[in-house]
Design a protein around this motif. Structure first.
Motif, mmCIF file in Angstrom:
data_model
loop_
_atom_site.group_PDB
_atom_site.id
_atom_site.type_symbol
_atom_site.label_atom_id
_atom_site.label_comp_id
_atom_site.label_asym_id
_atom_site.label_seq_id
_atom_site.Cartn_x
_atom_site.Cartn_y
_atom_site.Cartn_z
ATOM 1 N N LEU A 193 0.953 -1.125 -0.223
ATOM 2 C CA LEU A 193 0.006 -0.284 0.039
ATOM 3 C C LEU A 193 0.853 1.255 0.074
ATOM 4 O O LEU A 193 0.586 2.095 -0.826
ATOM 5 C CB LEU A 193 -1.022 -0.179 1.383
ATOM 6 N N ASN A 203 2.512 1.790 -3.499
ATOM 7 C CA ASN A 203 1.736 2.306 -4.396
ATOM 8 C C ASN A 203 1.562 3.726 -4.341
ATOM 9 O O ASN A 203 1.616 4.331 -5.050
ATOM 10 C CB ASN A 203 0.253 1.505 -4.136
ATOM 11 N N ALA A 248 -4.222 3.150 -4.213
ATOM 12 C CA ALA A 248 -4.003 2.266 -3.173
ATOM 13 C C ALA A 248 -5.444 1.856 -2.631
ATOM 14 O O ALA A 248 -5.508 1.234 -1.402
ATOM 15 C CB ALA A 248 -3.199 2.982 -2.129
ATOM 16 N N LEU A 274 -5.706 -1.966 -1.886
ATOM 17 C CA LEU A 274 -4.920 -2.410 -0.956
ATOM 18 C C LEU A 274 -5.348 -2.041 0.569
ATOM 19 O O LEU A 274 -5.121 -2.750 1.412
ATOM 20 C CB LEU A 274 -3.455 -2.083 -1.091
ATOM 21 N N THR A 275 -5.869 -0.832 0.585
ATOM 22 C CA THR A 275 -6.494 -0.231 1.640
ATOM 23 C C THR A 275 -7.621 -1.170 2.191
ATOM 24 O O THR A 275 -7.727 -1.635 3.307
ATOM 25 C CB THR A 275 -6.847 1.228 1.394
#
Length: 294
Positions: free
Chosen positions: A244, A247, A254, A257-258
């Motif tokens: 994250l 990125n 992101a 991924l968050t």
């Protein structure tokens, strides 16, 4: 002699654990170990189970045990299971009654530090007699306190009597990552060696290598290491968190991924810190809100 600083019979098992190869530590064949090493081997295996999210199983396993080492493992398992107050109560009792035991120093020290009792943890850990894991934990606490000077001093002292130890090399690399500059490259060499060697490669080694690569500005290499880590453990919170961050640095989206990190580890320190910073920003922004007059 402190079993947690003993070389020889336990070295391979210790190295598996310290390098994050937890399943290998659990599967380690202890049949050939001497009687005095059976207990420290069991402790490492149980700690590996905790690291793999099996805290409740470990609590059940050590229930009713009298050995202080296993009671200390129980405290760590209670912490991992979310029972912080119970874990702290056990850790404080152990530190008072059995503070000269190596396992108690490390495991109760972890619990005390997690509860925000850094000075109590350091006082307990300072009782160690050649316990390298206690040294490593002291270094971590000093780094969390932003006392890099004390962390450097601790590593230098340990280097004088444990020059070739894996834990000392790792601790020195942690300090190097905080100091920065040319120390990033030195830390990278240690993490790269661990990540690439077939006998020591682990998800944690790859993540550490990736963090060093990020600091060195080698984003493509960092991404490759993190992708390899995630291929091993798709739900590893630290691999997701560092991906994250990567990125964001690279200017990529992101959001996914968050969302993954929120799903895997909703209380991850990155998310907690992000929420706190967001709230502080919103609070500050209200002071500069446009005032509309009729």
């Amino acid at each position: 002699m402190d079993p947690f600083s003993t070389e020889g019979e336990l070295m391979n098992l210790q190295n598996y654990f310290y390098q994050g190869q937890y399943q290998e530590a659990i599967d380690f064949d202890t049949a050939g170990l001497s009687p005095e090493n059976k207990l420290p081997a069991r402790v490492l295996s149980l700690r590996a189970q905790i690291a793999l999210g099996q805290a409740e199983d470990v609590i059940a396993d050590v229930q009713g045990e009298k050995d202080v080492e296993l009671v200390a493992v129980g405290a760590l398992a209670e912490l991992a299971a979310g029972n912080e107050s119970k874990a702290l109560k056990i850790a404080e009792k152990l530190s008072t009654e059995s503070g000269d035991n190596g396992a108690v120093q490390v495991l109760a020290g972890i619990v005390l530090q997690a509860a925000g009792k850094s000075e109590e943890a350091l006082a307990l850990l300072s009782n160690h007699q050649g316990n390298l894991e206690a040294v490593a934990l002291i270094v971590q606490i000093h780094l969390e306190q932003n006392r890099t000077d004390l962390a450097i001093k601790e590593v230098s002292a340990a280097r004088s009597w444990a020059q070739d130890s894996l834990l000392v090399n790792l601790a020195e690399s942690w300090v190097g990552m905080r100091v920065g500059g040319e120390r990033y490259q030195q830390g990278f060499y240690v993490f790269e060696e661990l990540a690439q060697a077939p006998s020591t490669s682990s998800t944690q080694s790859l993540i550490s290598q990736a963090v060093a690569e990020i600091h060195l500005g080698r984003l493509d290499e960092a991404e490759a290491a993190l992708q390899q880590a995630l291929s091993k453990e798709p739900k590893n919170a630290e691999a997701i968190a560092n991906s994250l961050v990567l990125n964001i640095i690279a200017g990529k989206d992101a959001k996914q991924l968050t969302s993954e990190l929120q799903s895997v580890a909703p209380n991850h320190h990155f998310l907690v810190d992000l929420q706190e910073k967001s709230e502080l920003f919103d609070k500050a922004a209200t002071k500069y809100s446009a005032k509309v007059t009729a």
